[in-house]
Write an enzyme that holds these catalytic residues in place. Structure first.
Site, PDB file in Angstrom:
ATOM      1  N   GLU A 110      35.463  46.209  46.359  1.00  0.00           N
ATOM      2  CA  GLU A 110      35.595  45.340  45.125  1.00  0.00           C
ATOM      3  C   GLU A 110      34.530  44.299  45.415  1.00  0.00           C
ATOM      4  OE1 GLU A 110      39.730  44.232  44.127  1.00  0.00           O
ATOM      5  OE2 GLU A 110      40.043  46.228  43.723  1.00  0.00           O
ATOM      6  N   HIS A 226      38.805  36.911  35.102  1.00  0.00           N
ATOM      7  CA  HIS A 226      38.426  38.305  35.275  1.00  0.00           C
ATOM      8  C   HIS A 226      37.613  38.838  34.485  1.00  0.00           C
ATOM      9  CE1 HIS A 226      38.681  42.528  36.613  1.00  0.00           C
ATOM     10  NE2 HIS A 226      39.572  42.148  37.642  1.00  0.00           N
ATOM     11  N   ARG A 272      33.450  37.193  40.795  1.00  0.00           N
ATOM     12  CA  ARG A 272      33.893  37.101  39.783  1.00  0.00           C
ATOM     13  C   ARG A 272      33.506  35.933  38.734  1.00  0.00           C
ATOM     14  NH1 ARG A 272      40.268  38.625  40.610  1.00  0.00           N
ATOM     15  NH2 ARG A 272      39.608  40.836  41.227  1.00  0.00           N
ATOM     16  N   HIS A 333      42.869  35.032  34.572  1.00  0.00           N
ATOM     17  CA  HIS A 333      43.380  36.246  35.446  1.00  0.00           C
ATOM     18  C   HIS A 333      44.315  35.341  36.546  1.00  0.00           C
ATOM     19  CE1 HIS A 333      43.689  39.692  37.489  1.00  0.00           C
ATOM     20  NE2 HIS A 333      43.171  39.395  38.534  1.00  0.00           N
ATOM     21  N   ARG A 368      39.293  32.939  44.271  1.00  0.00           N
ATOM     22  CA  ARG A 368      39.863  34.059  45.201  1.00  0.00           C
ATOM     23  C   ARG A 368      38.802  35.234  45.274  1.00  0.00           C
ATOM     24  NH1 ARG A 368      43.014  38.237  43.941  1.00  0.00           N
ATOM     25  NH2 ARG A 368      43.139  37.668  41.635  1.00  0.00           N
TER      26      ARG A 368
END
Ligand code: SIN
Length: 514
Positions: A110, A226, A272, A333, A368
């Site tokens: 990811e 997100h 992100r 998110h 995060r």
């Protein structure tokens, strides 16, 4: 009602804490819905954990710190990455089945991970698998009782010590539950935004009740957006896991042009916040409400097996992800900030502990790292349960306190006294347009003015869940906006168009309390 320990919330952090607490006494797990209805159950991507042969705890540490943009609590990150592998193996021993590649766990990639590190279950139903394993473990422990469909109105705090919580049952009955220690694990607050990947229950209740109780909150300006939620006006919002881009999915604007390589060398696998801002800027440039996520170049069978839930859900809306471009847009998110805790979940109020998304250990810093949240829930849920258990054993006199307790007599505002749905909708739109992916002094000041206009609702006492949720989201929205105004600089997920650089005091943390 009296118990030894009260856990508010039944996601990964709450259940893991409850399991630990059961070694110290009786535990009540309170949840406002059915126990499995929370963000955990909807988590798709997976769990980041240094368990592969190529990985090390040091690599995971480095990636987490880098994603956190200089604001991580290094001690908290160290705990996360070091204790993560053991907690995951323990979960497997309790019955959680993660996807395998032959004899070994299968690891996905990811964004912002330097290595394939993400374990997953049933392709894209990782949270569901973890929740099921934890619920079944909880079921096997006779001293844990569940109290579903009970809404926590407020914490009971006397002389700066938390003694329990005031609950509202589905039947409208208000009653106190007293405990030696309370663990907050109520999850996030995505519902304060009109665009969110979070389930309907994510209304920031834990943050609001802790704030009202006098707890210190921190890092509230750091909300993660997100990049890819399904964008179909007729469909409910639905996450399209980052793992899709990890497997080679690409982003295209509505003209069919790939664009991420213009914004970051890691293109679709950039952090992100960068991908979300890039999408927003492409949407503006092309005057569109969405961009496309394209995985039509991947093997069809692989896509169906790797993302079965996403495949089925999109098909319900006539999008075959193996053949069609998927319309997506960024959505709120994850809340990096929250109730300030130490690395054992202790808050600034004695007897009150917090773990998971509601808490802020500083492990995520300003942004995060993908798939670190389930790991956080497991690791910090266990640590918090242990610390709360130890604390609770030393507490004396909860029974006399309960005997002396008198329910606060306050006029209850009748349901329907406010047009609560209108307030909710207007607040969510305001937050999205003015306190969203890109903010500035003007937009934040306008938002704050509007939020302050609802101050009366924040101060009123309600006895209906919908009204209480709106009261809580007003508080949380106000706190996010206040912190975002105070941070005059751009760091991680907090981006100010009027202060594009971090600014001189950027390493400091903003704390808020009543
Ligand atoms: C995702 O699957 O993209 C969500 C995972 C996460 O937020 O960590």
């Amino acid at each position: 009602m009296l118990t030894d320990f009260l856990v508010l919330g039944s996601g990964v952090a709450g259940l893991r804490a409850a399991i630990e607490l059961s070694r110290y006494g009786d535990v009540f797990v309170v949840t406002k819905e059915r126990p499995a209805e929370g963000s955990t159950g909807y988590a798709q991507g997976g769990v980041a954990v240094a368990l592969s042969d190529e990985d090390t705890i040091g690599f995971h540490y480095k990636d987490t710190i880098k994603a956190g943009a200089g604001l991580c609590n290094k001690k908290a990150v160290k705990v996360l990455v070091e204790e993560g592998p053991e907690r995951i193996l323990e979960l497997i021993s309790w019955g959680a089945r993660f996807d395998m590649l032959g004899e070994k766990l299968s690891f996905g990639r990811e964004a912002a991970h330097s290595i394939d590190r993400i374990i997953h279950a049933k392709g894209d139903a990782t949270g569901e698998e973890i929740e099921t394993a934890l619920l079944s473990k909880v079921k096997s422990l006779p001293n844990i009782s569940k109290l579903p469909f009970c809404f926590t109105i407020d914490l009971i705090v006397k002389n700066k010590i938390c003694r329990g919580a005031l609950l509202l049952s589905n039947q409208g009955e208000i009653f106190p539950v007293f405990a030696r220690a309370v663990v907050l694990a109520t999850g996030g607050c995505g519902q304060i935004y009109s665009m969110t990947t979070n389930p309907a229950v994510a209304t920031g209740d834990g943050i609001a009740i802790s704030y009202r109780a006098g707890a210190i909150l921190t890092d509230m300006e750091f909300v993660q957006f997100h990049p890819t939620a399904l964008y179909l006006p007729a469909a409910p919002q639905f996450l399209l896991s980052e793992a899709i881009r990890g497997e080679g999915g690409i982003l295209k604007n509505i003209k069919g042009e790939r664009f991420m390589q213009k914004y970051h060398p890691d293109a679709e696998l950039a952090p992100r916040d960068i991908v979300s801002r890039a999408i927003q800027s492409e949407m503006r440039r092309t005057k569109s409400n969405f961009v496309y996520l394209d995985i039509t170049h991947l093997n069809k069978r692989f896509v169906k097996e790797r993302f079965p839930k996403i495949y089925r859900t999109c098909l319900q809306y006539n999008i075959d992800i193996t053949e069609d471009l998927i319309p997506v847009c960024p959505s709120a998110h994850y809340m990096m900030g929250g109730v300030k805790t130490d690395i054992d979940g202790a808050t600034s109020i004695k007897g009150l502990f917090a773990a998971g998304e509601v808490a802020c250990t500083g492990v995520h810093g300003a942004n995060r790292l993908a798939s670190n949240s389930l790991l956080e829930g497991i690791v910090y849920g266990a640590r918090t349960g242990k610390a709360a258990g130890k604390y609770g054993k030393s507490v004396k006199g909860i029974e006399p306190f309960a005997d002396r307790f008198v329910l606060p007599r306050r006029p209850v505002v009748r349901a329907g006294s406010y047009d609560i749905e209108k307030v909710r909708s207007s607040l969510r739109k305001t937050m999205w347009s003015k306190v969203g992916i890109v903010r500035c002094k003007k937009s934040l000041t306008e938002a704050l003015k509007r939020l302050r206009g609802w101050r009366k609702i924040e101060n009123d006492f309600f006895a209906t869940r919908r009204e209480l949720e709106v009261k809580n989201i007003i508080t949380v929205a106000r706190l996010i906006t206040t912190a975002a105004l105070l941070r005059k600089g751009s760091v991680g997920a907090h981006y100010r168009s009027d202060f594009k650089e971090p600014g001189k005091d950027w390493k400091g943390h903003i704390t808020l309390h009543l």
